[in-house]
Design a protein around this motif. Sequence first.
Motif, PDB file in Angstrom:
ATOM      1  N   LEU A   1      89.413  76.234  37.329  1.00 57.67           N
ATOM      2  CA  LEU A   1      90.220  77.320  37.661  1.00 57.67           C
ATOM      3  C   LEU A   1      91.412  77.154  36.617  1.00 57.67           C
ATOM      4  CD1 LEU A   1      90.384  77.876  41.493  1.00 57.67           C
ATOM      5  CD2 LEU A   1      89.337  79.243  39.597  1.00 57.67           C
ATOM      6  N   GLU A   2      92.180  75.893  36.569  1.00 58.25           N
ATOM      7  CA  GLU A   2      93.053  75.563  35.765  1.00 58.25           C
ATOM      8  C   GLU A   2      92.876  75.884  34.293  1.00 58.25           C
ATOM      9  OE1 GLU A   2      95.243  72.104  36.461  1.00 58.25           O
ATOM     10  OE2 GLU A   2      95.988  72.876  38.317  1.00 58.25           O
ATOM     11  N   ALA A   3      91.522  75.422  33.887  1.00 50.01           N
ATOM     12  CA  ALA A   3      91.177  75.297  32.347  1.00 50.01           C
ATOM     13  C   ALA A   3      90.972  76.777  31.961  1.00 50.01           C
ATOM     14  CB  ALA A   3      89.652  74.841  32.421  1.00 50.01           C
TER      15      ALA A   3
ATOM     16  N   ASP B   1      98.999  64.554  38.420  1.00 49.20           N
ATOM     17  CA  ASP B   1      99.845  64.126  37.099  1.00 49.20           C
ATOM     18  C   ASP B   1      99.172  63.422  36.202  1.00 49.20           C
ATOM     19  OD1 ASP B   1     101.988  65.045  38.392  1.00 49.20           O
ATOM     20  OD2 ASP B   1     102.779  63.119  39.271  1.00 49.20           O
ATOM     21  N   ARG B   2      97.819  62.935  36.290  1.00 47.32           N
ATOM     22  CA  ARG B   2      97.190  62.471  35.108  1.00 47.32           C
ATOM     23  C   ARG B   2      96.239  63.349  34.614  1.00 47.32           C
ATOM     24  NH1 ARG B   2      96.492  58.178  39.325  1.00 47.32           N
ATOM     25  NH2 ARG B   2      94.516  58.868  39.647  1.00 47.32           N
ATOM     26  N   VAL B   3      96.190  64.331  35.022  1.00 48.80           N
ATOM     27  CA  VAL B   3      95.355  65.562  34.320  1.00 48.80           C
ATOM     28  C   VAL B   3      96.296  66.128  33.304  1.00 48.80           C
ATOM     29  CG1 VAL B   3      93.792  67.469  34.730  1.00 48.80           C
ATOM     30  CG2 VAL B   3      93.831  65.629  36.451  1.00 48.80           C
ATOM     31  N   ALA B   4      95.721  66.126  32.095  1.00 52.22           N
ATOM     32  CA  ALA B   4      96.451  66.877  31.215  1.00 52.22           C
ATOM     33  C   ALA B   4      96.342  68.172  30.984  1.00 52.22           C
ATOM     34  CB  ALA B   4      96.061  66.302  29.750  1.00 52.22           C
ATOM     35  N   ASN B   5      97.035  69.228  31.207  1.00 49.46           N
ATOM     36  CA  ASN B   5      96.928  70.609  31.261  1.00 49.46           C
ATOM     37  C   ASN B   5      98.243  71.269  30.634  1.00 49.46           C
ATOM     38  OD1 ASN B   5      97.200  73.494  31.837  1.00 49.46           O
ATOM     39  ND2 ASN B   5      95.949  73.072  33.559  1.00 49.46           N
ATOM     40  N   PRO B   6      98.172  71.531  29.040  1.00 51.85           N
ATOM     41  CA  PRO B   6      99.211  71.952  28.403  1.00 51.85           C
ATOM     42  C   PRO B   6     100.110  73.123  28.991  1.00 51.85           C
ATOM     43  CG  PRO B   6      97.116  71.810  26.814  1.00 51.85           C
ATOM     44  CD  PRO B   6      96.713  71.738  28.460  1.00 51.85           C
ATOM     45  N   SER B   7      99.416  73.958  29.721  1.00 54.20           N
ATOM     46  CA  SER B   7     100.034  75.387  30.522  1.00 54.20           C
ATOM     47  C   SER B   7     101.120  74.704  31.280  1.00 54.20           C
ATOM     48  CB  SER B   7      99.214  76.365  30.882  1.00 54.20           C
ATOM     49  OG  SER B   7      98.487  75.548  31.990  1.00 54.20           O
ATOM     50  N   LEU B   8     100.619  73.741  31.683  1.00 54.87           N
ATOM     51  CA  LEU B   8     101.470  73.020  33.013  1.00 54.87           C
ATOM     52  C   LEU B   8     102.499  71.807  32.410  1.00 54.87           C
ATOM     53  CD1 LEU B   8      98.934  72.822  35.743  1.00 54.87           C
ATOM     54  CD2 LEU B   8     101.031  74.469  35.612  1.00 54.87           C
ATOM     55  N   ALA B   9     102.771  71.836  31.070  1.00 51.70           N
ATOM     56  CA  ALA B   9     103.546  70.620  30.758  1.00 51.70           C
ATOM     57  C   ALA B   9     104.998  70.827  31.292  1.00 51.70           C
ATOM     58  CB  ALA B   9     103.812  70.854  29.130  1.00 51.70           C
TER      59      ALA B   9
END
Length: 277
Positions: A30-32, A55-63
């Motif tokens: 979903l985040e992707a 916190d370990r999952v990279a997600n640019p939109s949630l930087a």
Amino acid sequence: MDFLQLSGRRILVFGVANKKSVAYQVAQQLEAVGAEVVYVVRSEERKAQVAKLLDRVANPSLAGKARAIYVCDVEHQSQIDALAANLKSDFDGFWGLVHSIAFADYSDGMHPFHETTRRQFLQAIDISCFSLIALAGALQDQLDPSGSVVTISISTTRMASESYGFMAPVKAALDSSLAFLTKSFSRFSEVRFNAVAAGLLKTSASAGIPGYVDAYLYAERVIPRKRALHTEEVASTATFLLSPRSSGIASQSIVVDAGMSTNYFDHDVVSDAMRGA
């Protein structure tokens, strides 16, 4: 192209325990695709674990932003009511909801079905089935009128698998509730209730079921492709069912078992069984 039309939609995900969880894989998908995921877990301890995992999952939109994580033990109606109140205060509604919650007490081992205790069965029904009904009722005015609710079930409730104990009848009740919830909600909305009926998966929860590993390995042999079902495959179906693209699907349990149910009489498996007879 936003084919699934989920970008910007806010979705509640219940049941993330660790990275092997179906709920975790759904949330990541979903985040992707640009959806906003709000997580709900069972305890404060689990909240800390999931926060660390996310916190370990990279997600640019949630930087620079922490995911929203709430606590709710669905065995307690007071906590469900408090969650609903908190969510209503913090957000202006949700497109969808993922219910990936199940529990059965096998602490004293696996016994014949007729020896299931009233306490065991009712607790499993409460957590694994009634919780969906209770959450739907508590959050009804926060769900988008055209939204989608998806729960996680099992590929068959008619096979007397001893390795799954008394959970199949519980999941049958969960499956049946989909039609009644869809009908009930139709009085004021078009919210759809569906299930992903998953085959055997390698999750942390399943690893704790006595005898499950052998059943999982057997399933891997029976599946036509000779490869086990992956959690991501189940999650992909759930993600589709959450999307507006699945708007014509309601009150259904979509079987995702990689063809296992079509291949029980696989030649090699039958030959092995007969040699051991």
